[in-house]
Design an enzyme around this catalytic site. Structure first.
Site, short mmCIF file in Angstrom:
data_model
loop_
_atom_site.label_atom_id
_atom_site.label_comp_id
_atom_site.label_asym_id
_atom_site.label_seq_id
_atom_site.Cartn_x
_atom_site.Cartn_y
_atom_site.Cartn_z
N GLY A 50 9.30 18.77 49.30
CA GLY A 50 8.18 20.05 49.14
C GLY A 50 7.98 19.48 47.40
O GLY A 50 9.04 19.46 47.16
N ALA A 51 6.82 19.05 46.88
CA ALA A 51 6.54 19.06 45.93
C ALA A 51 6.81 19.85 45.12
O ALA A 51 7.50 19.52 44.06
CB ALA A 51 5.00 18.50 45.67
N ARG A 86 11.24 10.45 42.98
CA ARG A 86 10.28 10.79 44.17
C ARG A 86 8.97 10.46 43.28
O ARG A 86 8.77 10.89 42.15
CB ARG A 86 9.76 11.72 45.03
N ASP A 218 0.85 16.29 47.51
CA ASP A 218 1.78 16.38 46.54
C ASP A 218 1.36 15.95 45.45
O ASP A 218 1.81 15.63 44.30
CB ASP A 218 2.28 15.36 47.58
N ASN A 228 -0.99 13.09 50.55
CA ASN A 228 0.32 14.30 51.28
C ASN A 228 0.22 13.47 52.35
O ASN A 228 0.26 11.81 52.38
CB ASN A 228 -0.66 15.45 52.38
N LYS A 229 1.58 14.28 53.23
CA LYS A 229 2.36 13.15 54.49
C LYS A 229 1.50 12.44 55.25
O LYS A 229 0.39 13.05 55.54
CB LYS A 229 2.89 14.81 54.76
O1 MRU Z 1 8.46 14.26 51.60
P1 MRU Z 1 8.19 15.49 52.33
O2 MRU Z 1 8.95 16.39 52.88
O3 MRU Z 1 8.21 16.78 50.48
O4 MRU Z 1 6.56 15.39 51.88
C1 MRU Z 1 6.14 17.35 52.20
C2 MRU Z 1 4.46 17.45 51.57
O5 MRU Z 1 3.83 16.97 52.19
C3 MRU Z 1 3.80 18.79 51.74
O6 MRU Z 1 2.98 18.73 52.36
C4 MRU Z 1 3.81 18.58 50.34
O7 MRU Z 1 4.49 18.43 49.66
C5 MRU Z 1 3.31 20.40 49.58
S1 MRU Z 1 4.27 21.58 49.92
C6 MRU Z 1 3.97 22.79 49.25
#
Ligand code: MRU
Length: 330
Positions: A50-51, A86, A218, A228-229
């Site tokens: 999570g960012a 990351r 992100d 984003n994901k």
């Molecule tokens: O790969 P991850 O699980 O770190 O990806 C997370 C996401 O894509 C979230 O949508 C993003 O970090 C925002 S969460 C507050």
């Protein structure tokens, strides 16, 4: 270091503990990160993710190193390695820069994140109406921040205001942050939800069963494009086609001041094994042969597909984004 605790990060007796998100929801185990390599390993393997959360976890690690009195050179090298752990989530780089260049403490960043989440929750909840069915993707709650989260924080706030809502949770292949983590959080919060595979949102929209989509981010470029994901871009197109409002929710720490447009965002490519099978507290399963694999962790949605972005400082509409108004809030 003083004690601190959130859903997935705690400081106890000077030690940094992370809730191992790779093992959720079946096992709740905390990992003690004593050195920089532990934190980098945890970030790369999404034990902490999570960012906003990875930024603050890295900041606590730097705080610990400072307290141990490591040399300036070692501190700089650790910051550099953490930065590279990351590449897409800009909150990681922003948090490290704020600790290293501006001298802000990890505790202040953590408190700030809690406040930012509350503010996003308040602004975003105004967009949710009684009876809404909301699709969300990945995990954006207390497991992804130290506060109540971004998109999930908005949903939680609307629920606490007494709005009757229901969430469709995209399972979020390949690492199942929706199926494993968002379900775990919604269960704890008592918010009604239904788990779906990523390829089911289209049918739900066609059947008129989705009123809104809220996701996290992100990295947000200055023109409003955002990463984003993986799978978010597809959802943004589905929303356009079916005329469903599509919002991303993010704190100002997710804006990349150096990045003009989505094409400039570096996308993390991950291990083929994540697509060839699954790995969790249940063990490891591989169902495909050793095939060629394409495994980008994120995708980029253009600002024109958004209805708006819910920031801590307010909601910017698509038109405001396209008029370059993000810049006036920096
Ligand atoms: O790969 P991850 O699980 O770190 O990806 C997370 C996401 O894509 C979230 O949508 C993003 O970090 C925002 S969460 C507050």
């Amino acid at each position: 270091m003083e004690n601190f605790s959130s859903l997935a990060l705690k400081i106890e007796n000077g030690q940094i503990y992370l809730l191992d998100q790779q093992l959720l929801p079946h096992k709740e185990e905390w990992i003690n990160c004593t050195k920089c390599e532990d934190m980098i390993f945890a970030i790369k393997h999404l034990k902490v993710r999570g960012a906003p959360l990875i930024g603050i976890a890295a900041a606590f690690l730097l705080e610990k190193l400072k307290e141990q009195g490591v040399s300036e050179k070692e501190l700089e090298e650790s910051a550099k390695k953490l930065r590279q752990s990351r590449p897409t989530a800009v909150n990681l780089m922003n948090a490290i820069d704020r600790v290293m260049k501006d001298g802000i403490s990890a505790y202040d960043l953590a408190q700030e994140d809690i406040d930012l989440c509350l503010r996003m929750g308040k602004h975003g909840a105004e967009l949710i109406e009684d009876g809404d069915n909301i699709v969300t993707h990945c995990n954006t709650g207390g497991l992804a921040t130290v506060g109540r989260g971004t998109a999930l924080g908005v949903i939680q706030t609307a629920w606490e205001q007494g709005k009757k809502l229901h969430v469709y949770v995209d399972e979020t292949r390949p690492l199942l942050q929706g199926g494993r983590l968002t379900t775990w959080e919604l269960q704890k919060l008592g918010i009604p939800y239904t788990l779906i595979c990523d390829n089911m949102a289209a049918t739900l929209m066609k059947e008129g069963k989705v009123q809104k989509v809220f996701v996290g981010a992100d990295r947000i470029a200055l023109n409003g494009d955002f990463a984003n994901k993986i799978g978010t871009y597809g959802l943004s197109i589905l929303c356009q086609y079916h005329n469903v409002p599509f919002y991303t929710v993010a704190p100002f720490t997710t804006i990349d001041k150096e990045c003009l447009k989505g094409e400039d965002i570096e996308i993390e490519q991950r291990d083929p094994k994540e697509v060839q099978g699954v790995n969790g507290s249940f063990g490891q399963i591989q169902w495909s042969p050793d095939s060629n694999v394409y495994n980008p962790a994120f995708d980029v949605s253009p600002a024109k597909n958004l209805t708006g972005i819910v920031f801590d400082f307010g909601v910017l509409s698509k038109q405001q984004l396209l008029n370059d108004e993000i810049k006036s809030f920096l």
